[in-house]
Write a protein that holds these residues in place. Structure first.
Motif: not given
Length: 340
Positions: A93-94, A135-139, A168-169, A173-174
């Protein structure tokens, strides 16, 4: 300069944290005020009106003072026991996909957005879920509207807590993640088992913690259950004080989490390279650095455990990263007009 206000909210299982945010064009986000409230599991009723009442009891004066503004919420507020059930988005997911998958609604004339959680088949081959950590991963990943080809190389990001997430990014994308029950298991064993005799006077010790980590790194697969009882037996025999027993237990669990999760993720990275028909070199595939996003004390424990197995840990503050995530989502949903 253009600026605007919005409310960001992390509404988790045990706590609600609201932030009144001021977005400045091309300047860091500013948090003007904060409010704390009960988590989703603490509500007596999961009725929609109950969520609405709690939110406006906490944030109503912000609207009275500043007028109407959008609200962005993340966490368990979007679960089946939350305000509105928000569907999960499948990994990979992006950032754009996550933002596009939000659930929007209105309450008392205010526009709300609840951010979608993520769903994956983890490296164990079992289903896995996250709500709030995305949300933290997006940040951490950066601006939502950034190029999709960023972060081409695989990067492992750990979000320690009650239910640790190892994500794993890659390629913007996640890609996948796995959940470790480390925090909850520690709490259960500390408070409801014979392993810890006295929780009130516990004193954290780096040395005792690392003793637990060291034992965890020498265990064969499936031997954690046998190793855990040493927390009790060492106290009985006088080798471990009641004061430091919690440190030893923490080291055993965190060390086991680090070893097990690294093995799963390294295998996932190698398998992906093989599928992509890339040349696989064990030294290249091995993980050498990890980003840790969480509470400072807990993150430091993970840093100590990782360094013991030769891995560099980059620590990032959970609140700071989360605010960056809300900022990126706000700017994607409500872009500033072009300045002349």
């Amino acid at each position: 300069m253009t600026e605007s206000l919005f409310i960001a909210g992390d509404w988790g299982t045990t706590h609600l944290r609201l932030y009144l945010c001021q977005n400045h064009h091309r300047q860091p986000l500013r948090i003007i005020a904060t409010q704390m409230g009960p988590g989703v599991a603490q509500l007596k009723s999961q009725d929609e009106s109950n969520f609405e009442q709690i939110f406006f009891d906490l944030a109503g004066h912000w609207f009275d003072k500043h007028g109407s503004m959008p609200v962005i919420l993340s966490g368990m507020v979007g679960s089946n026991i939350g305000w509105h059930a928000v569907p999960y988005i499948d990994c990979p997911a992006s950032a754009k996909q996550i933002v596009a998958g939000r659930t929007a609604f209105n309450a008392r004339g205010i526009e709300f957005s609840i951010i979608s959680g993520l769903r994956t088949t983890n490296p164990l081959g079992t289903p896995d879920l996250m709500r709030g950590e995305e949300l933290q991963l997006l940040g951490w990943m950066g601006a939502v509207d950034g190029p999709e080809n960023t972060l081409k190389s695989a990067q492992l990001v750990v979000l320690p807590g009650t239910h640790n997430k190892w994500a794993l990014v890659r390629g913007g994308k996640i890609e996948t993640f796995v959940t470790a029950l480390t925090g909850e298991l520690y709490s259960l064993l500390q408070n409801h088992s014979v392993l810890i005799a006295n929780t009130e006077s516990a004193d954290f010790s780096d040395d005792i913690f690392m003793q637990g980590v060291k034992l965890a790194t020498t265990l064969e697969s499936g031997q954690l259950l046998q190793a855990l009882f040493a927390t009790r037996s060492r106290q009985v025999l006088g080798e471990l004080s009641e004061l430091h027993a919690s440190s030893y237990l923490s080291g055993l669990l965190i060390g086991s989490d680090v070893v097990g999760s690294l093995a799963l993720m390294e295998k996932k990275i190698v398998d992906k390279q093989i599928v992509d028909k890339q040349i696989v070199d064990k030294q290249i595939a091995a993980i050498s650095s990890i980003v840790v996003i969480g509470d400072s004390a807990l993150s430091r424990c993970y840093q100590l455990a990782m360094e013991s197995v030769g891995i560099k840990a980059e620590l990032r503050d959970a609140t700071e990263i989360a605010v960056s995530g809300y900022e990126a989502i706000y700017q994607a949903l409500y872009p500033s007009p072009n300045l002349s």
